[in-house]
Scaffold this motif. Structure first.
Motif, short mmCIF file in Angstrom:
data_model
loop_
_atom_site.label_atom_id
_atom_site.label_comp_id
_atom_site.label_asym_id
_atom_site.label_seq_id
_atom_site.Cartn_x
_atom_site.Cartn_y
_atom_site.Cartn_z
N THR A 135 -11.03 3.75 6.24
CA THR A 135 -9.76 3.58 6.97
C THR A 135 -8.62 3.68 5.97
O THR A 135 -8.61 2.96 4.97
CB THR A 135 -9.71 2.19 7.66
N VAL A 136 -7.71 4.60 6.22
CA VAL A 136 -6.53 4.76 5.37
C VAL A 136 -5.38 4.07 6.09
O VAL A 136 -5.12 4.36 7.27
CB VAL A 136 -6.20 6.25 5.15
N ILE A 137 -4.71 3.15 5.40
CA ILE A 137 -3.54 2.49 6.00
C ILE A 137 -2.35 2.83 5.12
O ILE A 137 -2.32 2.49 3.93
CB ILE A 137 -3.73 0.95 6.08
N TYR A 138 -1.40 3.54 5.70
CA TYR A 138 -0.24 4.00 4.94
C TYR A 138 1.04 3.41 5.52
O TYR A 138 1.25 3.41 6.72
CB TYR A 138 -0.17 5.54 4.98
N SER A 139 1.87 2.91 4.63
CA SER A 139 3.21 2.45 5.06
C SER A 139 4.25 3.32 4.37
O SER A 139 4.21 3.48 3.14
CB SER A 139 3.41 0.99 4.64
N PRO A 140 5.19 3.87 5.13
CA PRO A 140 6.22 4.73 4.51
C PRO A 140 7.11 3.96 3.53
O PRO A 140 7.70 4.57 2.66
CB PRO A 140 7.05 5.24 5.69
N ASN A 141 7.23 2.64 3.70
CA ASN A 141 8.04 1.94 2.69
C ASN A 141 7.19 0.99 1.86
O ASN A 141 6.11 0.59 2.26
CB ASN A 141 9.25 1.24 3.31
N LYS A 142 7.71 0.66 0.68
CA LYS A 142 6.97 -0.17 -0.29
C LYS A 142 6.94 -1.61 0.15
O LYS A 142 7.93 -2.11 0.64
CB LYS A 142 7.65 -0.09 -1.66
N ILE A 162 -5.36 1.64 0.90
CA ILE A 162 -3.98 1.32 1.26
C ILE A 162 -3.02 2.04 0.31
O ILE A 162 -3.29 2.16 -0.88
CB ILE A 162 -3.70 -0.21 1.28
N ALA A 163 -1.92 2.51 0.89
CA ALA A 163 -0.91 3.20 0.09
C ALA A 163 0.43 2.96 0.75
O ALA A 163 0.53 2.89 1.98
CB ALA A 163 -1.19 4.70 0.04
N LEU A 221 -17.08 -8.39 -1.67
CA LEU A 221 -15.81 -7.66 -1.56
C LEU A 221 -15.62 -6.79 -2.80
O LEU A 221 -15.81 -7.26 -3.92
CB LEU A 221 -14.63 -8.64 -1.47
N GLY A 222 -15.23 -5.56 -2.60
CA GLY A 222 -14.83 -4.69 -3.71
C GLY A 222 -13.32 -4.76 -3.79
O GLY A 222 -12.62 -4.42 -2.82
N LEU A 223 -12.79 -5.25 -4.91
CA LEU A 223 -11.35 -5.52 -4.98
C LEU A 223 -10.63 -4.61 -5.95
O LEU A 223 -11.22 -4.07 -6.89
CB LEU A 223 -11.13 -6.99 -5.36
N ALA A 224 -9.33 -4.45 -5.70
CA ALA A 224 -8.49 -3.54 -6.49
C ALA A 224 -7.27 -4.28 -7.01
O ALA A 224 -6.85 -5.30 -6.44
CB ALA A 224 -8.04 -2.39 -5.60
N THR A 225 -6.71 -3.76 -8.08
CA THR A 225 -5.46 -4.31 -8.62
C THR A 225 -4.33 -3.32 -8.34
O THR A 225 -4.52 -2.35 -7.63
CB THR A 225 -5.61 -4.57 -10.14
N GLY A 226 -3.16 -3.58 -8.91
CA GLY A 226 -2.00 -2.71 -8.66
C GLY A 226 -1.03 -3.43 -7.73
O GLY A 226 -1.34 -4.51 -7.21
N SER A 227 0.13 -2.84 -7.51
CA SER A 227 1.11 -3.54 -6.68
C SER A 227 0.78 -3.43 -5.19
O SER A 227 1.13 -4.31 -4.41
CB SER A 227 2.52 -3.03 -6.95
N THR A 228 0.08 -2.38 -4.79
CA THR A 228 -0.17 -2.19 -3.35
C THR A 228 -0.97 -3.34 -2.71
O THR A 228 -0.58 -3.81 -1.65
CB THR A 228 -0.87 -0.83 -3.11
#
Ligand code: PGA
Length: 237
Positions: free
Chosen positions: A230-237, A196-197, A32-39
């Motif tokens: 695959t881009v997964i976008y949510s309009p709210n946080k 993801i964003a 798995l390639g993993l990321a940090t941040g709040s998302t």
């Protein structure tokens, strides 16, 4: 690129977790390639929930993280190693020996970069890479520049990135100004990529990297050259 607009942050996290869970179930020793941040926090929570429900087994999973602040070691609660331990690794049955984060305390960041790329290569690359995106279009800490950097390398963080990350620190002047990040080689060799964003503030950059020109001024735009994003976008946080 495939684009999914999620109804909200929870749904975005669930869809990303579904894709990661499918990867782990199909190949228990996947990388798995993993990321940090709040998302990605919600995605990790969802993976932990599935582990606790007995539906996921991380015992053979290997992982590589995208980046780390220079000057912080894993005991520092602002380091990305600490983030990963607290937000995922300590809550599932992954063997910590199989988890990798660039060493922010390495004496020679160039050597550390080479070591990290060799490590990624020796694992056969990542099966699935999860990415967030910065307001300036960065992925990992690949900031806007004149060129795309292939190797894992040291970077000076942009003012915009320091501003965005200051919320995690006592004050802005405590945010490290340098980091070590996977370059585009290690990111792009992933067999599958999920970006993801979330939030209205990320909408403009998501449109730009997906539909604008491929340019190192918008580092994420290089993903247009990858065959399975695959881009997964949510309009709210
Ligand atoms: P965020 O950061 O998830 O905290 O918004 C994303 C990034 O900077 O890559």
């Amino acid at each position: 690129m495939k684009y999914i607009e999620a109804g909200n942050y929870e749904e975005m996290s669930r869809i990303a977790a579904d894709m990661i869970a499918e990867q782990i179930s199909g190949k228990p020793d996947c990388v798995l390639g993993l990321a940090t941040g709040s998302t990605p926090v919600g995605t990790y929570k969802e993976l932990i929930r599935r582990y606790e429900a007995g539906k996921l087994d991380f015992s053979k999973v290997r992982s590589v993280n995208l980046d780390e602040y220079i000057g912080l070691d894993g005991t520092n609660d602002q380091s990305y190693r600490y983030f990963m331990d607290h937000n995922l690794f300590d809550h599932v049955n992954i063997d910590k020996k199989n988890t990798n984060v660039p060493n922010g305390k390495a004496a020679d960041p160039v050597k550390e970069g080479a070591r990290y790329d060799e490590l990624v290569a020796s694992l056969g690359g990542t099966d699935i890479q999860i990415l967030g995106i910065g307001h300036d279009g960065h992925i990992g800490f690949n900031e806007p520049d004149d060129v795309f950097y292939a190797a894992t390398h040291e970077v000076e963080l942009d003012d915009m990135t320091i501003d965005a990350n200051a919320r995690f620190f006592e004050s802005r002047d405590k945010v490290p100004t340098k980091a070590i990040t996977m370059g585009m080689w290690a990111i792009m060799q992933a067999k599958k990529i999920i970006l993801i964003a979330s939030g209205p503030d990320k909408k403009e950059i998501v449109d730009k990297f997906m539909h604008g020109p491929v340019t190192p001024r918008v580092p994420a735009s290089i993903l247009q050259c990858h065959r399975d994003v695959t881009v997964i976008y949510s309009p709210n946080k």
